[in-house]
Design an enzyme around this catalytic site. Structure first.
Site, PDB file in Angstrom:
ATOM      1  N   LYS A  36      39.346 -14.200   5.391  1.00  0.00           N
ATOM      2  CA  LYS A  36      40.128 -13.060   5.217  1.00  0.00           C
ATOM      3  C   LYS A  36      39.429 -11.823   5.772  1.00  0.00           C
ATOM      4  O   LYS A  36      38.126 -11.883   5.728  1.00  0.00           O
ATOM      5  CB  LYS A  36      40.652 -12.610   3.802  1.00  0.00           C
ATOM      6  CG  LYS A  36      39.310 -12.867   2.802  1.00  0.00           C
ATOM      7  CD  LYS A  36      39.872 -12.690   1.489  1.00  0.00           C
ATOM      8  CE  LYS A  36      38.885 -12.844   0.325  1.00  0.00           C
ATOM      9  NZ  LYS A  36      39.064 -12.790  -0.953  1.00  0.00           N
ATOM     10  N   TYR A 255      21.722  17.014   7.113  1.00  0.00           N
ATOM     11  CA  TYR A 255      22.552  18.099   6.296  1.00  0.00           C
ATOM     12  C   TYR A 255      21.926  18.351   4.881  1.00  0.00           C
ATOM     13  O   TYR A 255      21.588  17.435   4.229  1.00  0.00           O
ATOM     14  CB  TYR A 255      23.927  17.393   6.011  1.00  0.00           C
ATOM     15  CG  TYR A 255      24.800  17.125   7.339  1.00  0.00           C
ATOM     16  CD1 TYR A 255      25.136  18.463   8.009  1.00  0.00           C
ATOM     17  CD2 TYR A 255      25.061  16.094   7.857  1.00  0.00           C
ATOM     18  CE1 TYR A 255      25.655  18.391   9.458  1.00  0.00           C
ATOM     19  CE2 TYR A 255      25.858  16.071   9.004  1.00  0.00           C
ATOM     20  CZ  TYR A 255      26.342  17.211   9.893  1.00  0.00           C
ATOM     21  OH  TYR A 255      26.924  17.051  11.133  1.00  0.00           O
TER      22      TYR A 255
HETATM   23  C1  LIG Z   1      38.206 -14.051  -1.371  1.00  0.00           C
HETATM   24  C2  LIG Z   1      38.432 -15.030  -2.332  1.00  0.00           C
HETATM   25  C3  LIG Z   1      37.441 -16.139  -2.167  1.00  0.00           C
HETATM   26  C4  LIG Z   1      36.338 -16.200  -1.749  1.00  0.00           C
HETATM   27  O1  LIG Z   1      35.444 -15.711  -2.368  1.00  0.00           O
HETATM   28  P1  LIG Z   1      33.895 -15.528  -1.925  1.00  0.00           P
HETATM   29  O2  LIG Z   1      33.375 -14.916  -3.375  1.00  0.00           O
HETATM   30  O3  LIG Z   1      33.751 -14.624  -0.856  1.00  0.00           O
HETATM   31  O4  LIG Z   1      33.330 -17.044  -1.956  1.00  0.00           O
HETATM   32  C5  LIG Z   1      38.066 -17.431  -3.005  1.00  0.00           C
HETATM   33  N1  LIG Z   1      39.063 -17.506  -3.609  1.00  0.00           N
HETATM   34  C6  LIG Z   1      39.745 -16.243  -3.713  1.00  0.00           C
HETATM   35  C7  LIG Z   1      41.270 -16.334  -4.438  1.00  0.00           C
HETATM   36  C8  LIG Z   1      39.712 -15.056  -3.063  1.00  0.00           C
HETATM   37  O5  LIG Z   1      40.409 -14.042  -3.012  1.00  0.00           O
END
Ligand SMILES: *Cc1c(COP(=O)(O)O)cnc(C)c1O
Length: 360
Positions: A36, A255
């Site tokens: 994702k 800055y």
């Molecule tokens: C993003 C996600 C994962 C992956 O988690 P990590 O901590 O990146 O391994 C697994 N399950 C769900 C439901 C997620 O949203």
């Protein structure tokens, strides 16, 4: 062609190595590769193409991310972690071998009211304590029964830990036991573990695991390095020195003059700033790596540039390459100085940052 000397080098074999490390931790389970948010900033299409021969399925957050993979020719099943909401999405899911993880009565009801979805593989999200998405175990049982009668394949029961990075957590154990009890009753497969849980709760790493962050060589356990976890860093962000100057004691940099030199200092300006994903609100201990040594970020990070103190590196010259994060400076460390986590910095990498892929 990119003329600006700022890049993210993505080491695809490292991602495969890390995937295999996940499989090694849970040899009896199957691992869905979570890609994702553009594979946590590493490029979902490139990562998926590279991993496809080695993984049973991918996971993304929502259907648009899955359809992007389909239009790039990726054919492996894609789990949609937030499920789907309309009849049209359900149809697309069935046609394109997408596995919606249904999380609410609305979503399940939508499926039950649609026709022609007999072969859909759906997952059911159970809220065992995270209280973000999912049906409570009692609701889940009755909806799973109904789904079981409508579809050819039973749903996979999934849940997500709220404290996965803690060892010996009672909360995790309680969540796991609730899901296992339900799955035993309904005779369904389960899915619980994200990256951290693969290390902290091996008992939960059965059925289908969902490793994400560890695939990118980022340690899922606070205080542990990627190397200690057997992981290889997959992203190295580098830039170059584009300007150098000596300043006197008492002079300031950047800055609002937020950093003041306590002695005569040599300041290097690098071609990376907050618009490239480097955190602007970073504390004074944030460092970069060049000439085999660390150098401190000084002054407020600008949109396109930041300054580092290279007084201890007389050899530093314009055009020198500097690691912003990577093998020497873990992204989790940069994140820690900015009061955030590696996940956030990785996923904030944007179009402005050219990604260079290493395939072998
Ligand atoms: C993003 C996600 C994962 C992956 O988690 P990590 O901590 O990146 O391994 C697994 N399950 C769900 C439901 C997620 O949203």
């Amino acid at each position: 062609m990119h003329y600006r000397p700022t890049r993210a080098r993505i080491n695809l074999p490292a991602i495969l190595h890390n995937y295999r490390q996940a499989s090694h931790l849970a040899p009896k389970a199957r691992q869905v590769a979570v890609i994702k948010a553009d594979a946590y900033g590493h490029g979902a299409v490139e990562v998926a193409k590279y991993l496809a021969p080695h993984v049973p399925a991918f996971a993304v957050a929502f259907i648009d991310e899955a359809l992007l993979l389909r239009s790039a020719g990726i054919q492996k099943p894609v789990l949609i972690l937030e499920g789907v909401n309309s009849a049209e999405e359900l149809k697309l899911a069935q046609q394109s071998d997408l596995w919606p993880m249904l999380h609410s009565a609305n979503q399940v009801d939508g499926l039950l009211k649609s026709d022609g979805l007999d072969d859909l593989q759906c997952w059911l999200k159970v809220d065992t304590g995270m209280h973000r998405l999912g049906l409570n175990p009692v609701e889940a049982q009755s909806w799973a029964d109904k789904l079981g009668r409508k579809l050819n394949k039973k749903p996979v029961l999934a849940s997500h830990f709220s404290c996965a990075e803690e060892f010996h957590s009672e909360t995790n154990k309680h969540q796991m036991q609730q899901l296992f009890a339900l799955a035993a009753h309904l005779d369904c497969e389960v899915s619980l573990a994200n990256s951290a849980a693969l290390y902290t709760l091996p008992g939960a790493a059965v059925g289908w695991n969902r490793p994400g962050i560890m695939l990118y060589g980022c340690s899922p356990i606070p205080g542990k390095t990627a190397a200690e976890m057997g992981l290889q860093v997959a992203m190295q962000v580098t830039s170059q020195i584009i300007a150098l100057r000596d300043i006197e004691a008492g002079e300031t940099v950047g800055y609002n003059g937020r950093w003041q030199a306590s002695q005569k200092s040599r300041i290097a300006t690098l071609a990376i700033g907050y618009a490239d994903g480097y955190p602007r609100l970073t504390n004074s201990s944030s460092e970069v790596y060049l000439h085999g040594q660390r150098a401190q970020v000084v002054g407020t990070v600008s949109m396109d540039m930041l300054a580092v103190d290279v007084s201890h590196l007389p050899q530093a010259a314009i055009g020198d390459e500097v690691e912003i994060w990577g093998q020497h400076i873990p992204v989790t460390e940069v994140a820690g100085h900015a009061n955030t986590i590696g996940y956030e910095l990785l996923t904030r990498i944007n179009q402005r940052m050219p990604r260079i892929y290493q395939h072998d």
